[in-house]
Scaffold this motif. Structure first.
Motif, PDB file in Angstrom:
ATOM      1  N   LEU A 182      54.830  93.838  -3.546  1.00  0.00           N
ATOM      2  CA  LEU A 182      55.985  93.815  -2.651  1.00  0.00           C
ATOM      3  C   LEU A 182      57.265  93.374  -3.355  1.00  0.00           C
ATOM      4  O   LEU A 182      58.368  93.693  -2.906  1.00  0.00           O
ATOM      5  N   ALA A 183      57.134  92.632  -4.451  1.00  0.00           N
ATOM      6  CA  ALA A 183      58.283  91.962  -5.058  1.00  0.00           C
ATOM      7  C   ALA A 183      59.440  92.880  -5.440  1.00  0.00           C
ATOM      8  O   ALA A 183      60.604  92.551  -5.166  1.00  0.00           O
ATOM      9  N   PRO A 184      59.221  94.052  -6.083  1.00  0.00           N
ATOM     10  CA  PRO A 184      60.375  94.857  -6.504  1.00  0.00           C
ATOM     11  C   PRO A 184      61.272  95.306  -5.359  1.00  0.00           C
ATOM     12  O   PRO A 184      62.467  95.528  -5.558  1.00  0.00           O
ATOM     13  N   ILE A 251      48.199  97.507   1.516  1.00  0.00           N
ATOM     14  CA  ILE A 251      48.171  96.065   1.257  1.00  0.00           C
ATOM     15  C   ILE A 251      49.491  95.426   1.679  1.00  0.00           C
ATOM     16  O   ILE A 251      49.521  94.414   2.392  1.00  0.00           O
ATOM     17  N   GLY A 252      50.610  96.031   1.249  1.00  0.00           N
ATOM     18  CA  GLY A 252      51.914  95.482   1.585  1.00  0.00           C
ATOM     19  C   GLY A 252      52.171  95.467   3.077  1.00  0.00           C
ATOM     20  O   GLY A 252      52.655  94.472   3.637  1.00  0.00           O
ATOM     21  N   GLY A 253      51.835  96.574   3.744  1.00  0.00           N
ATOM     22  CA  GLY A 253      52.078  96.653   5.177  1.00  0.00           C
ATOM     23  C   GLY A 253      51.086  95.861   6.001  1.00  0.00           C
ATOM     24  O   GLY A 253      51.419  95.355   7.076  1.00  0.00           O
ATOM     25  N   GLY A 254      49.861  95.724   5.503  1.00  0.00           N
ATOM     26  CA  GLY A 254      48.813  95.115   6.312  1.00  0.00           C
ATOM     27  C   GLY A 254      48.631  93.638   6.114  1.00  0.00           C
ATOM     28  O   GLY A 254      47.945  92.985   6.895  1.00  0.00           O
ATOM     29  N   PHE A 363      55.218 106.424  11.968  1.00  0.00           N
ATOM     30  CA  PHE A 363      54.791 105.245  12.733  1.00  0.00           C
ATOM     31  C   PHE A 363      53.670 104.550  11.961  1.00  0.00           C
ATOM     32  O   PHE A 363      52.772 105.191  11.419  1.00  0.00           O
ATOM     33  N   CYS A 364      53.727 103.216  11.919  1.00  0.00           N
ATOM     34  CA  CYS A 364      52.830 102.434  11.070  1.00  0.00           C
ATOM     35  C   CYS A 364      51.358 102.771  11.290  1.00  0.00           C
ATOM     36  O   CYS A 364      50.844 102.647  12.408  1.00  0.00           O
ATOM     37  N   VAL A 365      50.675 103.165  10.222  1.00  0.00           N
ATOM     38  CA  VAL A 365      49.276 103.569  10.316  1.00  0.00           C
ATOM     39  C   VAL A 365      48.373 102.388  10.672  1.00  0.00           C
ATOM     40  O   VAL A 365      47.307 102.565  11.268  1.00  0.00           O
ATOM     41  N   GLY A 366      48.782 101.191  10.313  1.00  0.00           N
ATOM     42  CA  GLY A 366      47.953 100.009  10.568  1.00  0.00           C
ATOM     43  C   GLY A 366      48.328  99.237  11.810  1.00  0.00           C
ATOM     44  O   GLY A 366      47.877  98.093  11.984  1.00  0.00           O
ATOM     45  N   ALA A 367      49.121  99.836  12.709  1.00  0.00           N
ATOM     46  CA  ALA A 367      49.606  99.110  13.886  1.00  0.00           C
ATOM     47  C   ALA A 367      48.469  98.608  14.767  1.00  0.00           C
ATOM     48  O   ALA A 367      48.521  97.484  15.282  1.00  0.00           O
ATOM     49  N   VAL A 368      47.440  99.422  14.953  1.00  0.00           N
ATOM     50  CA  VAL A 368      46.324  99.011  15.817  1.00  0.00           C
ATOM     51  C   VAL A 368      45.629  97.785  15.248  1.00  0.00           C
ATOM     52  O   VAL A 368      45.347  96.814  15.966  1.00  0.00           O
TER      53      VAL A 368
END
Length: 418
Positions: A182-184, A251-254, A363-368
């Motif tokens: 996520l850092a960059p 990983i970053g989104g979840g 739309f965010c795939v990991g929303a559920v």
């Protein structure tokens, strides 16, 4: 307030200032009151802050492309150095999933949607609940803990680490890898910092590469296996570079966003003890409570887009090639959409219309999964702990410096175990 007053007020803020990043809502108000679209003087990025404008951008991927270098915050020279460094030692940050447009996006989304199904999340629910209670077991008898490092981080981190083939006791390793990915996009670094951070991500990449190769031969039912084997007979399997890119986004989104939301959820309950009592008395309120948490302090405050042509938005001409920041956190506090937007109200009737998970094809795939982890995480705490309060006032800035997200530094609490 006149347009000139609003513009003068805007000049008092910077989205690169850690204090503003920690509490950006006064700046967002100034953006809403000023004419046109705000252009960051430090970077030239165009910040879209109004709900209607944001939704228009999200629904027009043809004009506002998702193909943006995730290291664009580092400037073109350092971004190129990072690209070469990663390509020579591991796998480059190629465009997949969130960072692609149609028709390429459809291919990646179809494969990932097979992994993140409602049924799969439902199957994971008992394990998420078990993990939440096991974490609480670790600090309940002490009567106090740092809620972020001992719970909000560990709940999604443990689930994701296990799905990456790491033992549950290696969440610290997982977090180190997640932070490096996520850092960059999150804060400006010099060349030395950028490449030192890249070394950590390369460590993660080579771990994942070994796992992807193993799971292709011997699937075990985890996400790594599902991604490595997600193609049908008439489809090309994802290349290793594609697998690395997709996994870094998951990983970053979840991880960070869910950790952040769980922390904010408890902080708002502490700030509103009447609503905590209502939620304890009626667990059916949890769904709307989660939506209001996500609206009120959107874990991901913004993401990047790129203008594919000259386009006018709210009277501002955005030139072709410009980086556009869709600022979810600002849109979700827009008074034109949400009455009394700076008031936290778990009974808010339109809380679920927030844009924190995006809109349209992206739309965010990991929303559920995120919603489930937040709900389970909060209810487990309310089931197990009473008389929850802050040990001491939080030190300003209460959030870690970050251009795109809103992660709490700490949340020290004391309580009585039930």
């Amino acid at each position: 307030m006149t347009d000139l007053d609003a513009l003068d007020r805007l000049q008092q803020f910077s989205l690169l200032d850690p204090m503003t990043q920690s509490d950006p809502f006064a700046m967002y108000d100034a953006m809403h009151e000023a004419p046109g679209i705000y252009r960051m003087p430090e970077t030239g990025f165009y910040i879209v802050s109004r709900y209607a404008d944001l939704r228009a951008v999200l629904m027009d991927a043809k004009t506002f492309s998702n193909k943006v270098d995730r290291a664009s915050l580092q400037g073109p020279e350092n971004a190129e150095k990072l690209r070469v460094y990663m390509e020579e030692r591991g796998w480059p940050h190629i465009s997949t999933l969130q960072r692609t447009d149609a028709p390429d996006h459809g291919r990646y989304r179809k494969l990932v949607d097979r992994v993140f199904t409602v049924g799969r999340v439902r199957e994971m629910t008992p394990h998420i609940e078990e993990t939440a209670h096991r974490l609480i077991d670790g600090f309940a008898a002490r009567g106090e803990c740092d809620f972020i490092s001992e719970y909000a981080m560990l709940l999604p981190g443990t689930i994701l680490a296990e799905e990456m083939g790491l033992p549950s006791d290696q969440v610290a390793t997982f977090k180190k890898w997640a932070d490096s990915m996520l850092a960059p996009a999150s804060y400006v670094m010099d060349e030395e910092q950028l490449l030192r951070n890249a070394d950590i991500e390369l460590e993660a990449q080579h771990h994942l590469a070994r796992l992807f190769e193993e799971r292709r031969e011997n699937p075990t039912g985890d996400w790594i296996s599902a991604l490595a084997t997600a193609h049908n007979e008439n489809e090309e399997p994802l290349s290793m570079a594609e697998l690395q890119s997709v996994m870094s986004q998951l990983i970053g989104g979840g991880f960070e966003s869910t950790m952040t939301a769980i922390g904010h959820a408890l902080m708002q309950l502490l700030n509103h003890p009447d609503q905590m009592a209502q939620l304890r008395a009626d667990r059916s309120r949890i769904k709307n409570f989660v939506e209001e948490v996500i609206r009120y302090e959107s874990p991901t405050q913004g993401l990047r887009r790129r203008a594919t042509r000259d386009v006018e938005l709210s009277g501002t001409l955005i030139p072709e090639g410009s980086v556009v920041i869709v600022r979810y956190g600002a849109a979700n506090r827009d008074a034109a959409k949400f009455a009394c937007p700076h008031m936290f109200d778990m009974a808010r009737s339109n809380a679920g219309t927030h844009l924190a998970f995006g809109a349209g094809a992206h739309f965010c795939v990991g929303a559920v999964l995120a919603r489930q982890e937040i709900a389970i995480g909060v209810l487990a705490i309310l089931d197990r702990l009473e008389d929850i309060e802050l040990v001491r006032p939080l030190t300003e800035p209460i959030h870690r410096a970050n251009f795109l997200t809103l992660p709490l530094r700490e949340l020290p609490i004391r309580f009585r175990a039930r």
